[in-house]
Design an enzyme around this catalytic site. Structure first.
Site, mmCIF file in Angstrom:
data_model
loop_
_atom_site.group_PDB
_atom_site.id
_atom_site.type_symbol
_atom_site.label_atom_id
_atom_site.label_comp_id
_atom_site.label_asym_id
_atom_site.label_seq_id
_atom_site.Cartn_x
_atom_site.Cartn_y
_atom_site.Cartn_z
ATOM 1 N N SER A 113 -15.587 30.013 3.631
ATOM 2 C CA SER A 113 -16.201 31.190 4.232
ATOM 3 C C SER A 113 -16.982 30.808 5.479
ATOM 4 O O SER A 113 -17.794 29.874 5.447
ATOM 5 C CB SER A 113 -17.131 31.851 3.212
ATOM 6 O OG SER A 113 -18.102 32.652 3.831
ATOM 7 N N LYS A 188 -8.577 30.003 10.579
ATOM 8 C CA LYS A 188 -7.765 29.644 9.406
ATOM 9 C C LYS A 188 -7.487 30.870 8.544
ATOM 10 O O LYS A 188 -6.394 31.019 7.989
ATOM 11 C CB LYS A 188 -8.479 28.575 8.585
ATOM 12 C CG LYS A 188 -7.688 28.093 7.361
ATOM 13 C CD LYS A 188 -6.353 27.483 7.736
ATOM 14 C CE LYS A 188 -5.520 27.089 6.496
ATOM 15 N NZ LYS A 188 -6.076 25.928 5.798
ATOM 16 N N LYS A 256 -8.166 32.913 -2.609
ATOM 17 C CA LYS A 256 -9.435 32.564 -1.967
ATOM 18 C C LYS A 256 -9.332 32.719 -0.447
ATOM 19 O O LYS A 256 -10.199 33.341 0.185
ATOM 20 C CB LYS A 256 -9.803 31.119 -2.316
ATOM 21 C CG LYS A 256 -10.936 30.519 -1.500
ATOM 22 C CD LYS A 256 -11.230 29.095 -1.913
ATOM 23 C CE LYS A 256 -10.169 28.110 -1.500
ATOM 24 N NZ LYS A 256 -10.248 27.708 -0.073
#
Length: 305
Positions: A113, A188, A256
């Site tokens: 994150s 990403k 995720k």
């Protein structure tokens, strides 16, 4: 404020933690780029098991007993661990990196994150009085790219620490600074959205083609030469034909990664229907027990619907 020396201060010692499918070949490439009169002076590693690092040690890497010891021997430390909890454990746990007295750039190459990364950076800077800072540098290219040293490396961070790590990361592929800390993480997330959407489209098209009686291998070879061609199709197409879902990267990690993409979309008030759809698909296939298999397993999931 960082107290790091300028980037042109000379050869650097590189440490690495996280010697899995991606980290091990990256470390080997760092070793190949090291030596006298090279930008990388030496490479030191640590991990839970020294035996698992035998190939690296045989190739010339040094071993450190703890993250703290590794930090003491390094100017640049690369972390290729799964997520921020593992980053925090390495940095702030017993005998952690933050206990070292050295000046250090810590490169987080995991997919994490962006907001969480900035929180960890603030804690690290405060706890080390600016001696240590984070740079984020997630990678794309899979194990094939890690082995070949051709990874795309998405870098975020302050100009000075980034300047120190770019020559190091060049041993593993093509690094590019995209902005301040967190820019690499957002890049990403965008990358993973494209990969997941492409893989999903290939899987759905493959099921349609197979059920229509087409030769799937011939079709995918043909598509690779046209507008439908992609790196994803090139590397995953044969797996679909052969039903080979042996993991090079587990599909469950996409849940995720796409959550980080969803957070970035929310932060920028972006409506992302494709993101929502592919995130749901990877969540469902993981719940179905397929998450430990390769990303290509979405082909099996689509075929089961």
């Amino acid at each position: 404020m960082s107290t790091l020396p300028p980037a042109e201060s000379g050869p650097v010692s590189v440490g690495m933690i996280g010697l899995g499918n991606m980290g091990l070949p990256m470390a080997l490439n760092l070793l190949r780029a090291s030596g006298p009169d090279r930008h990388i002076r030496k490479v030191t590693v640590t991990g839970r098991s020294r035996e698992r690092s035998a190939a690296l040690l045989a190739a010339g890497a040094a071993w450190a007993g703890t993250p703290r010891e590794l930090a003491e021997q390094s100017d640049v430390l690369i972390l290729m661990v799964p997520d921020l909890p593992q980053v925090e454990e390495v940095l702030f746990g017993p005998d952690g990196v933050a206990e070292a007295s050295t000046e250090l750039v810590v490169v987080v190459s995991a997919t994490v994150s962006a907001a969480g990364l900035r929180t960890v950076d603030a804690r690290l800077r405060h706890g080390t009085h600016g001696r240590m800072v984070l740079v984020d540098a997630p990678v794309s290219g899979g194990t094939e790219g890690a082995e070949a040293g051709t990874l795309s490396i998405m870098v975020g961070g302050d100009v000075e620490p980034v300047a120190r790590v770019l020559p190091v990361l060049s041993a593993c592929g093509s690094p590019l600074r995209l902005g301040p800390l967190g820019a690499g993480a957002v890049a990403k997330a965008c990358n993973q959205l494209i990969v997941a959407a492409t893989m999903s489209a290939i899987a759905e098209a493959s099921v349609i083609a197979e059920r229509s009686g087409l030769d799937l291998g011939a079709l995918l070879d043909l598509l690779q030469g046209g507008y439908a061609g992609s790196r994803v199709l090139e590397t995953k197409g044969r797996r679909l034909v052969e039903r080979d879902y042996t993991p090079t990267g587990a599909a469950k990690f996409m849940v995720k990664d796409l959550s980080f993409a969803a957070a970035a979309a929310a932060d920028t008030r972006t409506v992302a229907p494709t993101l929502a759809a592919v995130r749901e698909s990877f969540l469902r296939l993981t719940e179905a027990g397929l998450g430990d298999q390769d990303l290509a397993v979405i082909h099996r999931y689509v075929g089961s619907l």
